[in-house]
Write an enzyme that holds these catalytic residues in place. Sequence first.
Site, short mmCIF file in Angstrom:
data_model
loop_
_atom_site.label_atom_id
_atom_site.label_comp_id
_atom_site.label_asym_id
_atom_site.label_seq_id
_atom_site.Cartn_x
_atom_site.Cartn_y
_atom_site.Cartn_z
N HIS A 170 20.52 5.07 18.18
CA HIS A 170 21.34 5.21 19.80
C HIS A 170 21.12 6.10 20.02
O HIS A 170 22.81 6.73 21.46
CB HIS A 170 22.43 4.22 19.65
CG HIS A 170 22.59 2.49 19.14
ND1 HIS A 170 21.86 1.64 20.01
CD2 HIS A 170 23.29 2.38 17.89
CE1 HIS A 170 22.42 0.26 19.38
NE2 HIS A 170 23.22 0.85 18.43
N SER A 212 6.80 28.40 32.14
CA SER A 212 6.47 28.54 33.22
C SER A 212 5.33 29.70 34.28
O SER A 212 6.01 30.40 33.85
CB SER A 212 8.22 27.93 33.69
OG SER A 212 8.23 27.82 35.35
N LYS A 235 11.33 30.40 30.00
CA LYS A 235 10.77 29.12 29.99
C LYS A 235 9.92 28.83 28.71
O LYS A 235 9.01 29.99 28.87
CB LYS A 235 10.43 27.52 31.36
CG LYS A 235 10.96 27.47 32.00
CD LYS A 235 12.60 26.68 31.40
CE LYS A 235 11.89 25.50 30.37
NZ LYS A 235 11.97 24.57 31.88
N GLU A 284 4.30 17.11 24.31
CA GLU A 284 5.24 16.38 25.93
C GLU A 284 3.35 15.69 25.64
O GLU A 284 3.11 14.10 26.03
CB GLU A 284 5.22 17.25 27.11
CG GLU A 284 6.41 17.88 26.52
CD GLU A 284 7.04 18.63 27.73
OE1 GLU A 284 7.39 18.57 29.40
OE2 GLU A 284 7.01 19.94 28.02
#
Length: 493
Positions: free
Chosen positions: A164, A285, A291, A298
């Site tokens: 979980h 970024s 960043k 991804e």
Amino acid sequence: MSESGIDESSPLWGGRFAEPLHPVIQTFTGSLEFDRRLVRHDLLASLAHARMLREQGVLESRAADPILVGLSEMLREIDAGELAVEGPDEDVHTWIERTLVERIGDPGKQLHTARSRNDQTGIALRLYTRARLEDVLSGVAGLQRELLEQASHHRETYLPGYTHLQRGQPVSLAHHLLAHVAALSQDAARLRAAHASAGVSPLGAGALAGSSFPIAPDRSATLLGLSSAFTNSMHAVADRDYVLDAAYACAMALVHVSRWADEIVLWSTREFGFVRLRDSVSQGSSIMPQKKNPEAAEILRGKSSRAIGNVAALLSLVKGLPLTYNSDLQEDKEPLFDSLDTADWSLAAAIAIARATEYEVAAMGEALSGGMLTATELADHLVRRGVPFRTAHEQVGAAVRVAEEQGVELWELPDDALRACCPEASEEVRSALQPAAAVAAHASPGGPAPAQVLTQLGAADRALVELEGWLQGREDPPILAAHREDRLLEMTL
Ligand code: ARG
């Protein structure tokens, strides 16, 4: 008209038609744009077909020999990048026949004896699918090899195992990485099953009803390195199970890679901090100068969705089709190619990301404290001292509450507090509640204890060595070997 006397723009089946094809319909129904990638495999299958026809006496050497030489030259030029699959042709199969006839003249018109584009498309697609599945399998093996190597260095690196997404019980990083290796082993098995299911030759099924010539489908299958030929000519041209098997095997592999990639994304966050990705696999970024994003991971996660969509597209393509071949089946190629390409490419990216992943062992260690991860150990200790598990669970729950209130680990609970909650607890339980001790105690088969992990590492390595050996041991099919050695006319088997 070309020198061979064939009108280059006329289709293979022009005889009964009185008017030319509507230009929109011509491009709409054509598949050359995407099936040209089957050219090598169709040339090989055509070589096997011609060779079989000659051996069976269906074609005389007078026709068969120039066909074999002509196809072989085309294959050589394709491999050398000297011949491009281009033209007004409907598909790659048509292109091959037209090009052959242009080169060798009339004998070329005999190549299509006892075959149809239906069995021709099937065999080319099967051979192509097998070759690309081998590429995907190499990727799976490469990723497994990398994760296995990393696991071997981390048998005693501890971190929380999660359920979980909440800290559950301590495990070793090796055990965690081996879980991914295990999933990839299942992918390897599925990909190999798909490889086997594509390994049945449909060549000789003709349009749907075999042939009136004394052909030998087993022989062309053998020449192509396949273990068997079809058993039913109608099924042979209607069957696309191998397309679906391959697409599903790719989708599952990408789903597993996606779950691993998701973990990389999560673990590289400041919140987790379990891994650091090297700059070579990270992006920045355009506005936020600080960043560093795990964008490759991804995208890897995202790639799986198209493979999943391709399985759905293929299932709905085949569902409800009447026997046997239907032109709908031409639409099987792009989803299949996309799945094979995506799997192959994604695995290469996954290997690059895995190699550029550095584990933050200290952060993993810190995550072991504060979460009462060894509460189950305390319960097990009480069970060993005669307390029924359900009662022990209840007592340890109370101890956890007290430890949380006092801001201490379970093993730091003052004696009186520990005994107030768990009257049967003894002093030696404190050392058993340390994460490393808890992992070592979980020595049941397949568990995280270092000795069990060593067993897993050995088994995973043996399975991987077997897969690597299988990939390296793949031999050229007899017809390709004969082409390479320039003995297509003499070859005997
Ligand atoms: N290009 C077709 C395909 O990709 C094969 C041709 C079979 N067509 C036919 N009219 N029999 O499936």
